[in-house]
Design a protein around this motif. Structure first.
Motif, PDB file in Angstrom:
ATOM      1  N   SER A  26      49.879  96.882 115.420  1.00 48.65           N
ATOM      2  CA  SER A  26      50.413  94.997 114.959  1.00 48.65           C
ATOM      3  C   SER A  26      51.739  95.450 113.934  1.00 48.65           C
ATOM      4  N   ASP A  27      52.004  94.582 113.955  1.00 51.02           N
ATOM      5  CA  ASP A  27      53.415  93.949 112.847  1.00 51.02           C
ATOM      6  C   ASP A  27      52.173  94.032 111.547  1.00 51.02           C
ATOM      7  N   ASN A  28      50.559  93.001 111.791  1.00 55.07           N
ATOM      8  CA  ASN A  28      50.071  92.872 110.364  1.00 55.07           C
ATOM      9  C   ASN A  28      49.260  93.778 109.713  1.00 55.07           C
ATOM     10  N   LYS A  29      49.672  95.461 110.303  1.00 51.03           N
ATOM     11  CA  LYS A  29      49.608  96.428 109.055  1.00 51.03           C
ATOM     12  C   LYS A  29      50.063  97.476 108.883  1.00 51.03           C
ATOM     13  N   PRO A  30      49.399  97.600 107.354  1.00 44.57           N
ATOM     14  CA  PRO A  30      50.716  99.106 106.903  1.00 44.57           C
ATOM     15  C   PRO A  30      50.979  99.087 106.850  1.00 44.57           C
ATOM     16  N   ALA A  31      52.144  99.329 106.919  1.00 43.58           N
ATOM     17  CA  ALA A  31      52.581 101.476 107.480  1.00 43.58           C
ATOM     18  C   ALA A  31      51.378 102.347 106.541  1.00 43.58           C
ATOM     19  N   LEU A  32      51.314 103.337 107.272  1.00 42.04           N
ATOM     20  CA  LEU A  32      50.542 104.314 106.746  1.00 42.04           C
ATOM     21  C   LEU A  32      51.924 105.274 106.190  1.00 42.04           C
TER      22      LEU A  32
ATOM     23  N   HIS B 119      45.687 105.428  96.376  1.00 39.52           N
ATOM     24  CA  HIS B 119      44.584 104.734  96.753  1.00 39.52           C
ATOM     25  C   HIS B 119      45.235 103.559  97.429  1.00 39.52           C
ATOM     26  N   VAL B 120      45.331 102.782  98.781  1.00 40.21           N
ATOM     27  CA  VAL B 120      46.035 102.100  99.407  1.00 40.21           C
ATOM     28  C   VAL B 120      44.993 100.590  99.888  1.00 40.21           C
ATOM     29  N   ALA B 121      44.745  99.900  98.773  1.00 42.84           N
ATOM     30  CA  ALA B 121      44.009  98.994  99.841  1.00 42.84           C
ATOM     31  C   ALA B 121      44.182  98.498 100.739  1.00 42.84           C
ATOM     32  N   ALA B 122      45.058  97.621 100.833  1.00 43.05           N
ATOM     33  CA  ALA B 122      45.844  97.500 102.319  1.00 43.05           C
ATOM     34  C   ALA B 122      45.423  98.017 102.877  1.00 43.05           C
ATOM     35  N   CYS B 123      45.772  99.057 103.063  1.00 43.43           N
ATOM     36  CA  CYS B 123      45.503 100.277 104.191  1.00 43.43           C
ATOM     37  C   CYS B 123      44.694 100.619 104.653  1.00 43.43           C
ATOM     38  N   PHE B 124      43.278 100.083 103.799  1.00 39.56           N
ATOM     39  CA  PHE B 124      41.659  99.968 104.290  1.00 39.56           C
ATOM     40  C   PHE B 124      41.437  98.578 104.041  1.00 39.56           C
ATOM     41  N   GLU B 125      42.099  98.002 104.874  1.00 45.28           N
ATOM     42  CA  GLU B 125      41.882  96.263 105.130  1.00 45.28           C
ATOM     43  C   GLU B 125      41.322  96.863 106.992  1.00 45.28           C
ATOM     44  N   HIS B 126      42.172  97.871 108.410  1.00 48.21           N
ATOM     45  CA  HIS B 126      41.661  98.099 108.912  1.00 48.21           C
ATOM     46  C   HIS B 126      41.111  99.961 108.954  1.00 48.21           C
ATOM     47  N   GLU B 127      40.751  99.924 110.184  1.00 49.18           N
ATOM     48  CA  GLU B 127      40.184 101.604 110.529  1.00 49.18           C
ATOM     49  C   GLU B 127      41.507 102.378 110.908  1.00 49.18           C
ATOM     50  N   ILE B 128      40.779 103.404 109.751  1.00 52.60           N
ATOM     51  CA  ILE B 128      41.648 104.506 109.748  1.00 52.60           C
ATOM     52  C   ILE B 128      41.900 106.053 110.489  1.00 52.60           C
ATOM     53  N   ASP B 129      41.876 106.702 110.963  1.00 52.95           N
ATOM     54  CA  ASP B 129      41.689 107.947 111.931  1.00 52.95           C
ATOM     55  C   ASP B 129      42.011 108.938 111.914  1.00 52.95           C
ATOM     56  N   ILE B 130      41.895 110.288 112.168  1.00 50.16           N
ATOM     57  CA  ILE B 130      42.939 111.048 111.340  1.00 50.16           C
ATOM     58  C   ILE B 130      42.469 112.057 112.161  1.00 50.16           C
ATOM     59  N   ARG B 131      43.864 112.734 113.746  1.00 49.54           N
ATOM     60  CA  ARG B 131      43.507 113.539 114.352  1.00 49.54           C
ATOM     61  C   ARG B 131      43.903 115.291 113.853  1.00 49.54           C
ATOM     62  N   LEU B 132      42.812 116.151 113.674  1.00 47.01           N
ATOM     63  CA  LEU B 132      42.605 117.638 112.956  1.00 47.01           C
ATOM     64  C   LEU B 132      43.625 118.100 114.273  1.00 47.01           C
ATOM     65  N   ASN B 133      44.246 119.609 113.991  1.00 48.49           N
ATOM     66  CA  ASN B 133      43.996 120.124 115.642  1.00 48.49           C
ATOM     67  C   ASN B 133      43.559 119.517 117.166  1.00 48.49           C
ATOM     68  N   GLY B 134      43.725 118.823 117.131  1.00 48.85           N
ATOM     69  CA  GLY B 134      43.683 117.833 118.740  1.00 48.85           C
ATOM     70  C   GLY B 134      42.471 116.302 118.364  1.00 48.85           C
ATOM     71  N   LYS B 135      41.584 117.028 117.102  1.00 48.83           N
ATOM     72  CA  LYS B 135      40.374 115.696 117.784  1.00 48.83           C
ATOM     73  C   LYS B 135      39.923 114.368 116.500  1.00 48.83           C
ATOM     74  N   GLU B 136      39.665 114.032 116.616  1.00 51.32           N
ATOM     75  CA  GLU B 136      39.594 112.429 115.926  1.00 51.32           C
ATOM     76  C   GLU B 136      38.924 112.658 114.834  1.00 51.32           C
ATOM     77  N   ARG B 137      39.232 112.479 113.114  1.00 50.20           N
ATOM     78  CA  ARG B 137      38.273 112.632 112.662  1.00 50.20           C
ATOM     79  C   ARG B 137      37.895 111.328 111.532  1.00 50.20           C
ATOM     80  N   ASN B 138      36.912 110.699 110.975  1.00 49.59           N
ATOM     81  CA  ASN B 138      36.725 109.314 110.287  1.00 49.59           C
ATOM     82  C   ASN B 138      36.054 110.157 109.052  1.00 49.59           C
ATOM     83  N   ASN B 139      35.808 111.083 108.586  1.00 50.18           N
ATOM     84  CA  ASN B 139      35.562 111.546 107.208  1.00 50.18           C
ATOM     85  C   ASN B 139      36.578 112.743 106.162  1.00 50.18           C
TER      86      ASN B 139
END
Length: 76
Positions: free
Chosen positions: A2-8, A21-41
């Protein structure tokens, strides 16, 4: 995406005191993919350098530093 999300950014940290730390990015859920698995920690990441910091005490290298793993960031 979506256009309303800032670029990571290339480097992003969850710690409020970090200069990466970019507060605007944390207004949306961000996940990280490590070696093919999604992580949120993930505490911090840097895509260009290819590393993440995971706050788990078990995720330390043999020198006691946070584990560094290949990273790909995306909005969930």
């Amino acid at each position: 995406m979506s256009d309303n999300k800032p670029a990571l950014p290339d480097r992003l940290a969850a710690n409020l005191r970090s200069p990466y730390h970019v507060a605007a990015c944390f207004e949306h859920e961000i996940d990280i993919r490590l070696n093919g698995k999604e992580r949120n920690n993930v505490e911090e990441y840097c895509i260009s350098e290819g590393w993440v910091k995971i706050p788990s005490p078990k995720a330390k290298d043999r020198y006691g530093n946070p584990m560094l793993i290949t990273v790909e960031a995306f909005y969930a």
